[in-house]
Motif scaffolding. Structure first.
Motif, PDB file in Angstrom:
ATOM      1  N   VAL A   1     -52.225  18.052  29.778  1.00  0.00           N
ATOM      2  CA  VAL A   1     -50.874  18.339  30.241  1.00  0.00           C
ATOM      3  C   VAL A   1     -50.940  19.646  31.021  1.00  0.00           C
ATOM      4  CG1 VAL A   1     -48.497  18.817  29.591  1.00  0.00           C
ATOM      5  CG2 VAL A   1     -49.824  17.150  28.290  1.00  0.00           C
ATOM      6  N   GLU A   2     -50.587  19.597  32.290  1.00  0.00           N
ATOM      7  CA  GLU A   2     -50.722  20.755  33.177  1.00  0.00           C
ATOM      8  C   GLU A   2     -49.345  21.201  33.653  1.00  0.00           C
ATOM      9  OE1 GLU A   2     -52.743  21.885  37.517  1.00  0.00           O
ATOM     10  OE2 GLU A   2     -53.166  19.966  36.537  1.00  0.00           O
ATOM     11  N   VAL A   3     -49.084  22.493  33.520  1.00  0.00           N
ATOM     12  CA  VAL A   3     -47.844  23.101  33.970  1.00  0.00           C
ATOM     13  C   VAL A   3     -48.190  24.171  34.993  1.00  0.00           C
ATOM     14  CG1 VAL A   3     -45.768  24.363  33.307  1.00  0.00           C
ATOM     15  CG2 VAL A   3     -46.722  22.656  31.762  1.00  0.00           C
ATOM     16  N   GLN A   4     -47.608  24.086  36.160  1.00  0.00           N
ATOM     17  CA  GLN A   4     -47.854  25.047  37.231  1.00  0.00           C
ATOM     18  C   GLN A   4     -46.534  25.708  37.626  1.00  0.00           C
ATOM     19  OE1 GLN A   4     -49.704  23.360  40.695  1.00  0.00           O
ATOM     20  NE2 GLN A   4     -49.443  25.205  41.918  1.00  0.00           N
ATOM     21  N   ASN A   5     -46.424  26.986  37.307  1.00  0.00           N
ATOM     22  CA  ASN A   5     -45.221  27.737  37.633  1.00  0.00           C
ATOM     23  C   ASN A   5     -45.511  29.213  37.425  1.00  0.00           C
ATOM     24  OD1 ASN A   5     -42.499  28.466  38.158  1.00  0.00           O
ATOM     25  ND2 ASN A   5     -41.825  26.506  37.327  1.00  0.00           N
ATOM     26  N   GLN A   6     -44.584  30.068  37.823  1.00  0.00           N
ATOM     27  CA  GLN A   6     -44.756  31.496  37.610  1.00  0.00           C
ATOM     28  C   GLN A   6     -44.596  31.878  36.148  1.00  0.00           C
ATOM     29  OE1 GLN A   6     -42.062  33.532  40.241  1.00  0.00           O
ATOM     30  NE2 GLN A   6     -43.109  32.854  42.093  1.00  0.00           N
ATOM     31  N   GLN A   7     -43.791  31.135  35.408  1.00  0.00           N
ATOM     32  CA  GLN A   7     -43.559  31.433  33.999  1.00  0.00           C
ATOM     33  C   GLN A   7     -43.254  30.137  33.252  1.00  0.00           C
ATOM     34  OE1 GLN A   7     -39.984  33.642  32.831  1.00  0.00           O
ATOM     35  NE2 GLN A   7     -41.252  34.997  31.602  1.00  0.00           N
ATOM     36  N   PHE A   8     -43.801  30.043  32.048  1.00  0.00           N
ATOM     37  CA  PHE A   8     -43.560  28.890  31.180  1.00  0.00           C
ATOM     38  C   PHE A   8     -42.867  29.395  29.925  1.00  0.00           C
ATOM     39  CE2 PHE A   8     -44.971  26.128  27.655  1.00  0.00           C
ATOM     40  CZ  PHE A   8     -44.412  24.940  28.088  1.00  0.00           C
TER      41      PHE A   8
ATOM     42  N   ASN B   1     -38.288  23.727  46.789  1.00  0.00           N
ATOM     43  CA  ASN B   1     -37.234  24.572  47.336  1.00  0.00           C
ATOM     44  C   ASN B   1     -36.605  23.886  48.539  1.00  0.00           C
ATOM     45  OD1 ASN B   1     -39.260  24.770  49.212  1.00  0.00           O
ATOM     46  ND2 ASN B   1     -39.638  26.954  48.926  1.00  0.00           N
ATOM     47  N   SER B   2     -35.758  24.624  49.246  1.00  0.00           N
ATOM     48  CA  SER B   2     -35.061  24.033  50.390  1.00  0.00           C
ATOM     49  C   SER B   2     -36.000  23.675  51.531  1.00  0.00           C
ATOM     50  CB  SER B   2     -33.987  25.008  50.884  1.00  0.00           C
ATOM     51  OG  SER B   2     -34.571  26.258  51.238  1.00  0.00           O
ATOM     52  N   GLU B   3     -37.169  24.308  51.577  1.00  0.00           N
ATOM     53  CA  GLU B   3     -38.140  24.025  52.637  1.00  0.00           C
ATOM     54  C   GLU B   3     -39.122  22.925  52.258  1.00  0.00           C
ATOM     55  OE1 GLU B   3     -40.016  27.685  53.538  1.00  0.00           O
ATOM     56  OE2 GLU B   3     -38.181  28.648  54.296  1.00  0.00           O
ATOM     57  N   GLY B   4     -38.993  22.359  51.075  1.00  0.00           N
ATOM     58  CA  GLY B   4     -39.868  21.279  50.655  1.00  0.00           C
ATOM     59  C   GLY B   4     -41.136  21.730  49.960  1.00  0.00           C
ATOM     60  N   GLU B   5     -41.308  23.035  49.712  1.00  0.00           N
ATOM     61  CA  GLU B   5     -42.503  23.536  49.053  1.00  0.00           C
ATOM     62  C   GLU B   5     -42.378  23.358  47.536  1.00  0.00           C
ATOM     63  OE1 GLU B   5     -42.898  27.557  50.195  1.00  0.00           O
ATOM     64  OE2 GLU B   5     -43.348  27.119  52.300  1.00  0.00           O
ATOM     65  N   VAL B   6     -43.494  23.017  46.895  1.00  0.00           N
ATOM     66  CA  VAL B   6     -43.507  22.816  45.452  1.00  0.00           C
ATOM     67  C   VAL B   6     -43.489  24.178  44.766  1.00  0.00           C
ATOM     68  CG1 VAL B   6     -44.773  21.841  43.496  1.00  0.00           C
ATOM     69  CG2 VAL B   6     -44.736  20.627  45.688  1.00  0.00           C
ATOM     70  N   MET B   7     -42.430  24.453  44.008  1.00  0.00           N
ATOM     71  CA  MET B   7     -42.305  25.715  43.279  1.00  0.00           C
ATOM     72  C   MET B   7     -42.720  25.573  41.812  1.00  0.00           C
ATOM     73  SD  MET B   7     -41.335  27.535  45.753  1.00  0.00           S
ATOM     74  CE  MET B   7     -41.077  29.043  44.833  1.00  0.00           C
ATOM     75  N   GLY B   8     -42.593  24.385  41.260  1.00  0.00           N
ATOM     76  CA  GLY B   8     -42.989  24.140  39.876  1.00  0.00           C
ATOM     77  C   GLY B   8     -43.467  22.713  39.716  1.00  0.00           C
TER      78      GLY B   8
END
Length: 291
Positions: A133-140, A117-124
């Motif tokens: 294979v690893e996916v990190q997010n709120q929704q896939f 995001n704009s603050e540099g935090e990893v969102m996905g």
């Protein structure tokens, strides 16, 4: 001191000018002049060598007005042709290949794609490793080319948006919790088996459960009890023959009763048993089976 001398002459009188005894020479002479020429020659040689090295570097690195080597600067961004190796993180808004080739991302360890995001935090995060294979997010979510959701996963549920989910493994599919679906069907000429090895198997539906086979039989096996329950309706067995081979039978009825004719009786708790048919019902004569 400067001594001035005034000479008075007359016309047509020859004048003898005094000679200047002190003569001053302006310039660089001798060894200083040779050193200066040597220094200028050395500077000229260095200038020529630098110019030659610059031309050589431009030729080796393929510098041009549009970019350097396989890297070209266009109005849409940077165009990179061929294979390239990045030793540090790459930050870009969009990466795509040419229309006639595929995009290949390759690493000796893993390939990680982060969205911040704009603050540099990893969102996905998408991480492709040698074993997982690893996916990190709120929704896939996986969509079709028309934009229709085909597969969606979040913390609460997993949604399959295709018309059919096919499991081809020899052991079938294993679900640790409930499954909600309008239809479960096997492939043609294949058996469909629903099994719970150590727990109960329950099938619920608001408008009924329909079990049908076009060729073959339906078999229900249980270590304990098989319960059919209907709260508002009835249990209908629609078949030419209803066969209950291990149903309990009563004792022989009174004399003159028809042989091999039985009536089905029910206990107050719902237990069924057979009783030899007579002129009237004989269920009460064998009601001890209900005890």
């Amino acid at each position: 001191m400067v001594r001035e001398q005034y000479i008075t002459v007359t016309e047509d009188t020859p004048i003898e000018r005094p000679r200047n005894q002190n003569v001053y020479k302006i310039g660089i002479y001798g060894w200083r002049k040779r050193c200066l020429y040597l220094f200028v020659l050395l500077l000229l040689i260095i200038l020529l060598v630098n110019f030659a090295l610059t031309i050589w570097i431009l030729k080796v690195m393929w510098f041009s007005s549009t970019g350097m080597g396989h890297l070209h600067v266009t109005k849409d961004g940077l165009l990179l042709e061929g294979e390239s190796e990045f030793l540090f993180p790459l930050y870009a808004k969009e990466i795509h290949s040419r229309a006639d080739s595929s995009l290949l991302l390759q690493s000796t360890q893993n390939v990680t794609v982060n969205a911040r995001n704009s603050e540099g935090e990893v969102m996905g995060r998408l991480k492709v490793g040698p074993k997982m294979v690893e996916v990190q997010n709120q929704q896939f979510q996986i969509n079709s080319k028309e934009g229709k959701p085909l597969f969606t996963v979040d913390e609460s549920e997993v949604v399959v948006g295709t018309d059919r989910l096919r499991v081809t493994g020899p052991e079938g599919a294993l679900f640790e919790h409930s499954v909600e679906t309008p239809l479960i069907r096997a492939d043609p000429f294949q058996e469909l088996r629903l099994e719970s090895p150590t727990r109960n198997l329950s099938m619920d539906a608001p408008k009924g459960v329909h079990i049908k086979t076009h060729a073959g039989k339906i078999e229900a096996l249980s270590q304990m009890d098989i319960i059919f329950h209907s709260s508002d309706g009835m249990l209908l067995l629609d078949a030419e023959t209803v066969y209950l081979p291990k149903l309990l039978q009563g004792i022989q009825g009174p004399a003159g009763s028809s042989e091999r004719l039985y009536e089905m009786c029910a206990c107050p708790d719902g237990k069924l048993y057979l009783s030899v048919a007579g002129a009237v019902t004989t269920c009460h004569e064998n009601s001890h089976i209900c005890l």
